[in-house]
Design an enzyme around this catalytic site. Structure first.
Site, PDB file in Angstrom:
ATOM      1  N   TYR A  12       0.826  -1.211   0.000  1.00 37.07           N
ATOM      2  CA  TYR A  12       0.000   0.000   0.000  1.00 37.07           C
ATOM      3  C   TYR A  12       0.866   1.269   0.000  1.00 37.07           C
ATOM      4  CZ  TYR A  12      -3.050   3.594   2.074  1.00 37.07           C
ATOM      5  OH  TYR A  12      -3.728   4.752   2.363  1.00 37.07           O
ATOM      6  N   ASP A  32      10.001  -7.071  -4.049  1.00 36.29           N
ATOM      7  CA  ASP A  32       8.832  -7.430  -3.242  1.00 36.29           C
ATOM      8  C   ASP A  32       8.599  -8.927  -3.443  1.00 36.29           C
ATOM      9  OD1 ASP A  32       6.114  -5.472  -2.282  1.00 36.29           O
ATOM     10  OD2 ASP A  32       5.989  -7.660  -2.283  1.00 36.29           O
ATOM     11  N   ALA A  74       9.090  -3.196   3.336  1.00 36.62           N
ATOM     12  CA  ALA A  74       8.725  -4.608   3.362  1.00 36.62           C
ATOM     13  C   ALA A  74       8.582  -5.129   4.793  1.00 36.62           C
ATOM     14  CB  ALA A  74       9.798  -5.424   2.634  1.00 36.62           C
ATOM     15  N   TYR A 141       4.595  -6.803  16.670  1.00 42.69           N
ATOM     16  CA  TYR A 141       4.774  -5.968  15.480  1.00 42.69           C
ATOM     17  C   TYR A 141       5.611  -4.739  15.838  1.00 42.69           C
ATOM     18  CZ  TYR A 141       3.758  -2.371  12.067  1.00 42.69           C
ATOM     19  OH  TYR A 141       3.898  -1.350  11.167  1.00 42.69           O
ATOM     20  N   PHE A 169       1.908   7.159  11.871  1.00 38.61           N
ATOM     21  CA  PHE A 169       0.690   6.991  12.640  1.00 38.61           C
ATOM     22  C   PHE A 169      -0.298   6.265  11.708  1.00 38.61           C
ATOM     23  CE2 PHE A 169       1.525   8.806  16.833  1.00 38.61           C
ATOM     24  CZ  PHE A 169       2.883   9.010  16.640  1.00 38.61           C
ATOM     25  N   ASN A 170      -1.509   6.747  11.457  1.00 36.55           N
ATOM     26  CA  ASN A 170      -2.446   5.926  10.672  1.00 36.55           C
ATOM     27  C   ASN A 170      -2.536   6.398   9.224  1.00 36.55           C
ATOM     28  OD1 ASN A 170      -3.073   5.486  13.557  1.00 36.55           O
ATOM     29  ND2 ASN A 170      -4.621   4.129  12.707  1.00 36.55           N
ATOM     30  N   PHE A 208     -14.926  -0.790  17.963  1.00 34.15           N
ATOM     31  CA  PHE A 208     -14.281  -1.649  18.959  1.00 34.15           C
ATOM     32  C   PHE A 208     -14.101  -0.921  20.290  1.00 34.15           C
ATOM     33  CE2 PHE A 208     -12.061  -3.885  15.145  1.00 34.15           C
ATOM     34  CZ  PHE A 208     -13.225  -4.607  14.882  1.00 34.15           C
ATOM     35  N   ARG A 221      -7.117   8.366  16.923  1.00 32.71           N
ATOM     36  CA  ARG A 221      -5.914   8.129  16.123  1.00 32.71           C
ATOM     37  C   ARG A 221      -5.594   9.366  15.290  1.00 32.71           C
ATOM     38  NH1 ARG A 221      -5.692   4.768  19.149  1.00 32.71           N
ATOM     39  NH2 ARG A 221      -5.484   2.510  18.947  1.00 32.71           N
ATOM     40  N   GLY A 284      -5.167  -4.820  22.735  1.00 31.88           N
ATOM     41  CA  GLY A 284      -3.931  -4.168  22.282  1.00 31.88           C
ATOM     42  C   GLY A 284      -4.110  -2.786  21.691  1.00 31.88           C
TER      43      GLY A 284
HETATM   44  N1  UFG Z   1     -11.463   0.032  14.572  1.00 30.45           N
HETATM   45  C1  UFG Z   1     -12.797  -0.203  14.810  1.00 30.45           C
HETATM   46  N2  UFG Z   1     -13.453  -1.039  13.954  1.00 30.45           N
HETATM   47  C2  UFG Z   1     -12.863  -1.665  12.908  1.00 30.45           C
HETATM   48  C3  UFG Z   1     -11.484  -1.414  12.674  1.00 30.45           C
HETATM   49  C4  UFG Z   1     -10.808  -0.559  13.530  1.00 30.45           C
HETATM   50  O1  UFG Z   1     -13.380   0.327  15.748  1.00 30.45           O
HETATM   51  O2  UFG Z   1     -13.535  -2.428  12.195  1.00 30.45           O
HETATM   52  C5  UFG Z   1     -10.745   0.957  15.454  1.00 30.45           C
HETATM   53  C6  UFG Z   1      -9.552   0.331  16.138  1.00 30.45           C
HETATM   54  O3  UFG Z   1      -9.950  -0.314  17.319  1.00 30.45           O
HETATM   55  C7  UFG Z   1      -8.656   1.544  16.366  1.00 30.45           C
HETATM   56  C8  UFG Z   1      -8.994   2.471  15.192  1.00 30.45           C
HETATM   57  O4  UFG Z   1     -10.231   2.004  14.677  1.00 30.45           O
HETATM   58  O5  UFG Z   1      -9.016   2.185  17.547  1.00 30.45           O
HETATM   59  C9  UFG Z   1      -7.971   2.416  14.093  1.00 30.45           C
HETATM   60  O6  UFG Z   1      -7.718   1.069  13.782  1.00 30.45           O
HETATM   61  P1  UFG Z   1      -6.834   0.583  12.550  1.00 30.45           P
HETATM   62  O7  UFG Z   1      -6.810  -0.905  12.586  1.00 30.45           O
HETATM   63  O8  UFG Z   1      -7.285   1.265  11.329  1.00 30.45           O
HETATM   64  O9  UFG Z   1      -5.403   1.176  12.893  1.00 30.45           O
HETATM   65  P2  UFG Z   1      -4.501   0.964  14.191  1.00 30.45           P
HETATM   66  O10 UFG Z   1      -4.457   2.282  14.895  1.00 30.45           O
HETATM   67  O11 UFG Z   1      -4.855  -0.200  15.001  1.00 30.45           O
HETATM   68  O12 UFG Z   1      -3.147   0.547  13.498  1.00 30.45           O
HETATM   69  C10 UFG Z   1      -2.295   1.433  12.840  1.00 30.45           C
HETATM   70  C11 UFG Z   1      -1.512   0.680  11.774  1.00 30.45           C
HETATM   71  C12 UFG Z   1      -0.715  -0.430  12.396  1.00 30.45           C
HETATM   72  C13 UFG Z   1       0.160   0.144  13.464  1.00 30.45           C
HETATM   73  C14 UFG Z   1      -0.631   0.969  14.440  1.00 30.45           C
HETATM   74  C15 UFG Z   1       0.294   1.696  15.364  1.00 30.45           C
HETATM   75  O13 UFG Z   1      -2.390   0.166  10.834  1.00 30.45           O
HETATM   76  O14 UFG Z   1       0.071  -1.042  11.412  1.00 30.45           O
HETATM   77  O15 UFG Z   1      -1.401   1.954  13.767  1.00 30.45           O
HETATM   78  O16 UFG Z   1      -0.375   2.065  16.494  1.00 30.45           O
HETATM   79  F1  UFG Z   1       0.761  -0.836  14.171  1.00 30.45           F
END
Ligand code: UFG
Length: 328
Positions: A12, A32, A74, A141, A169-170, A208, A221, A284
């Site tokens: 991505y 890749d 990667a 991770y 971050f995201n 969640f 986030r 987590g």
């Molecule tokens: N969430 C939901 N519902 C869903 C998917 C996500 O409520 O169906 C929430 C998660 O609980 C979280 C937020 O949306 O609170 C963002 O979740 P993502 O999975 O989109 O992203 P993350 O913050 O968990 O993860 C991102 C990167 C990871 C990295 C992390 C670092 O995608 O690779 O940030 O904190 F490890």
């Protein structure tokens, strides 16, 4: 023309990096193993399919090309999967980084920009998070990425390989001109899931947890447009070329949005209802992650320019045009 090697360039963020480098006139080599990437996402670059842990493979790539700098995307990046299978994560992520650094050392390549993550901080003690704050990953991770940051530090000291470890971050959004976007199987990230729901491919979004210590109880986030992200990589390469000091840099917008705010913003952009229901917390998840991007601004001259609406808009264009991802 300088040649840049993009490892993980079919993924991505990596594919967006390739598009930017090609646009700016660089000669681009992609390696890749296509374990999660898509060959169709690589446009305008020389593509070598293979694994970073394969020394002979990398030897061939580095012999056939005069590599000026490396950008390494990667890695495996699913937090939950890493908790279930930490060896898989350390083997692939740390093993891959070790492989590419070995090839760099053997061929005298002195610059690497590395994809690190906010997950290196774990549960931060304060917001916004600064690079000097404590790192304490709460999943394998993040642990694997922090281990690589340590390895980079030693390689700088021992071999003079200069690095920028970019703690994302995201990431969100897409490149609507290049026709590339986010396509994960399975998809776990919030914005694509919300948009799949807007497309009618899912019947609802699970929120969640709504009992976090945040303004509306859902996790906060810091979302950053993938185009802003990859622009920072180019600036980081230039910074290292100019003799900039190695180290970590946060890449975020500096603004936090809750899960509920994201869903609401997506309803506005798409005009769709997007049903959402509260579900149990996902293990987590830290309640809040917001970047201070002061260091990246001051040292790299980087400023994110695209807001949340733009991220969701661009991702929406991609999802509408590619409802089944690259295979569709
Ligand atoms: N969430 C939901 N519902 C869903 C998917 C996500 O409520 O169906 C929430 C998660 O609980 C979280 C937020 O949306 O609170 C963002 O979740 P993502 O999975 O989109 O992203 P993350 O913050 O968990 O993860 C991102 C990167 C990871 C990295 C992390 C670092 O995608 O690779 O940030 O904190 F490890």
């Amino acid at each position: 023309m300088e040649t840049i090697l993009v490892a993980g360039g079919a993924g991505y963020i990596g594919s967006h990096m390739v598009a930017l480098l090609v646009e700016r006139g660089y000669d681009v080599v992609v390696v890749d193993n296509l374990s999660t990437g898509h060959a169709q996402a690589v446009k305008g670059a020389r593509f070598y399919e293979g694994d970073l842990r394969d020394g002979d493979f990398l030897e061939k790539v580095f012999s056939e090309n005069r590599i000026h700098g490396v950008i390494n995307f990667a890695a495996f990046s699913l937090v939950a999967e890493s908790v279930a299978d930490p060896l898989k994560y350390y083997n692939n992520n740390v093993g891959g980084a070790t492989g590419i650094l070995t090839a760099m050392k053997n061929h005298g390549v002195k610059r690497i920009v590395f994809s690190s993550t906010a997950a290196t901080y774990g549960e931060p003690e304060k917001q916004p998070i600064e690079e000097s704050d404590r790192t304490n990953p709460i999943n394998p991770y993040g642990g694997s990425k922090l281990a690589i940051e340590g390895l980079l530090r030693w390689c700088d000291e021992a071999y003079g390989i200069k690095y920028a470890a970019l703690r994302y971050f995201n990431a969100a959004g897409a490149n609507t001109d290049a026709g590339i976007g986010e396509d994960h199987h399975p998809e776990t990230h919030l914005i694509p899931i919300v948009l799949q729901c807007a497309l009618g491919k899912r019947d609802h979004v699970g929120i969640f947890g709504d009992d976090y210590p945040t303004p509306d109880g859902t996790c906060v986030r810091d979302y950053i447009h993938v185009r802003d992200l990859v622009e920072a990589h180019l600036l980081a390469l230039e910074y290292l070329d100019k003799g900039g000091q190695s180290g970590p840099f946060n890449l975020g917008n500096g603004n936090g949005y809750s899960v509920k705010e994201i869903i609401e913003a997506a309803r506005k952009v798409t005009g769709m209802a997007i049903p959402a229901f509260v579900e149990p917390r996902r293990p987590g998840d830290p309640p809040t992650l917001i970047a201070s991007n002061r260091k990246a601004e001051e040292a790299l001259g980087w400023k994110p320019r695209r807001d949340l609406e733009q991220m969701i808009h661009d991702a929406w264009v991609w999802h509408k045009e590619h409802p089944e991802g690259y295979e569709g």
